[in-house]
Design an enzyme around this catalytic site. Sequence first.
Site, short mmCIF file in Angstrom:
data_model
loop_
_atom_site.label_atom_id
_atom_site.label_comp_id
_atom_site.label_asym_id
_atom_site.label_seq_id
_atom_site.Cartn_x
_atom_site.Cartn_y
_atom_site.Cartn_z
N LYS A 14 -7.21 -0.15 1.94
CA LYS A 14 -8.49 -0.43 1.25
C LYS A 14 -8.32 -1.61 0.29
O LYS A 14 -9.10 -2.56 0.30
CB LYS A 14 -8.97 0.80 0.45
CG LYS A 14 -9.17 2.04 1.27
CD LYS A 14 -9.66 3.21 0.43
CE LYS A 14 -8.70 3.70 -0.63
NZ LYS A 14 -7.44 4.29 -0.10
N ARG A 89 -15.37 8.97 -4.27
CA ARG A 89 -14.30 9.78 -3.70
C ARG A 89 -14.66 11.25 -3.63
O ARG A 89 -13.85 12.07 -3.20
CB ARG A 89 -13.08 9.66 -4.60
CG ARG A 89 -12.04 8.72 -4.04
CD ARG A 89 -11.04 8.53 -5.15
NE ARG A 89 -9.73 8.42 -4.64
CZ ARG A 89 -9.06 7.26 -4.64
NH1 ARG A 89 -9.61 6.17 -5.06
NH2 ARG A 89 -7.84 7.24 -4.20
N ARG A 128 6.04 0.80 -0.30
CA ARG A 128 5.46 0.05 -1.41
C ARG A 128 6.11 0.44 -2.74
O ARG A 128 6.45 -0.41 -3.55
CB ARG A 128 3.94 0.28 -1.49
CG ARG A 128 3.31 -0.48 -2.64
CD ARG A 128 1.81 -0.32 -2.68
NE ARG A 128 1.43 1.07 -2.85
CZ ARG A 128 0.18 1.50 -2.88
NH1 ARG A 128 -0.80 0.65 -2.73
NH2 ARG A 128 -0.09 2.78 -3.05
N ARG A 130 4.84 2.22 -5.51
CA ARG A 130 4.11 2.28 -6.78
C ARG A 130 4.51 3.59 -7.47
O ARG A 130 5.06 4.48 -6.82
CB ARG A 130 2.60 2.28 -6.45
CG ARG A 130 1.71 1.78 -7.54
CD ARG A 130 0.30 1.54 -7.03
NE ARG A 130 -0.40 2.78 -6.71
CZ ARG A 130 -1.55 2.84 -6.05
NH1 ARG A 130 -2.13 1.73 -5.64
NH2 ARG A 130 -2.12 3.98 -5.79
N ARG A 141 -1.91 13.49 -2.61
CA ARG A 141 -3.02 12.52 -2.48
C ARG A 141 -3.68 12.66 -1.11
O ARG A 141 -4.90 12.56 -0.98
CB ARG A 141 -2.50 11.09 -2.69
CG ARG A 141 -2.27 10.78 -4.16
CD ARG A 141 -1.30 9.62 -4.37
NE ARG A 141 -1.77 8.36 -3.87
CZ ARG A 141 -0.96 7.31 -3.61
NH1 ARG A 141 0.34 7.40 -3.80
NH2 ARG A 141 -1.47 6.19 -3.16
#
Length: 183
Positions: A14, A89, A128, A130, A141
Site C-alpha cells: 500500500k 481499517r 524490511r 520496521r 497484524r
Amino acid sequence: MTRLIFLGPPGAGKGTQAQLLSQLCEIPHISTGDILRTAVADQTELGKKAQSYMDAGELVPDALMLDLVRDRLKSIADRSGWILDGFPRTVVQAEFLDELLHDIHQPLDSVVNLDVPDMVLIERLLARGRSDDNETTIRNRLKVYRDQTSPLVDYYQSRDQLVAVDGSLPIAEVTEILKSVCN
Ligand code: AP5
C-alpha cells in the site's frame, strides 16, 4: 480529481504504490501509519497514546483516528485529490469517512485492494525490519487485518468501487496496472 483509498493486508505494498502513484497523479499521499510513526517519534500526546497499540500490532482506537483524518482531509480540501493509505481499517472508520466526504463534497473515486498471499507478506515484512516487523507482531497484524479490515473489501465491492489488483507482482508491474486509476 483523483480520490483513492488503498486497502490490503500489512506488507501488500500500500505504502509503496501509494507513494509512486502520488507522484504520477500529482496528489498528496496520506498514510495514517506514517502520521502515527511521526507522532510516536516526536512523543506527542497522540504518539504516546498510540505507541503500545502499534507495538502490539493492534489498531489504534477509532476515537484517536477519526479526528486525525478529518483534520488532514479538511486541510487539503482545495487540492486536486488524495490517496488515503491505511485508512479506513474498520467499518466504523469507513462509515465515518463516508459521512465526512459527503460533508466536504469530495466523493471517493476508487478503492484499490492489493491482494497478496500471507507467506509472501511475512517474507516481505521480515526482510524490511520496521520495529513492528517481528514475527509475533506480524502474525497479530495479519489477524487484525482479517478480523477488522477485510470486511471493507465487501463494503466497497457492493458499491462497485473496488479495483482488485494482484499485489504479488513486481512493484513496477503493479504501478503500471494502477496508472489507469489516475484521472
Ligand atoms: P501501517 O503503517 O499502515 O502498516 P500496515 O498496514 O501494517 O502496512 P505496511 O506499512 O506494513 O505495509 P504496506 O502494505 O504499506 O506495504 P509497503 O509498501 O510498506 O500501520 C502501522 C500501524 O499503525 C498499525 O498496525 C496500527 O497500529 C496503526 N494504524 C495505522 N492506520 C490505522 C488506522 N486507520 N486505524 C487504527 N490504527 C492504525 O511494503 C512492505 C515491504 O514490501 C517493503 O519492504 C516494500 O519494499 C516491499 N514491497 C512492496 N511491494 C512489493 C512488491 N510488489 N514486490 C516485492 N516487494 C514489495
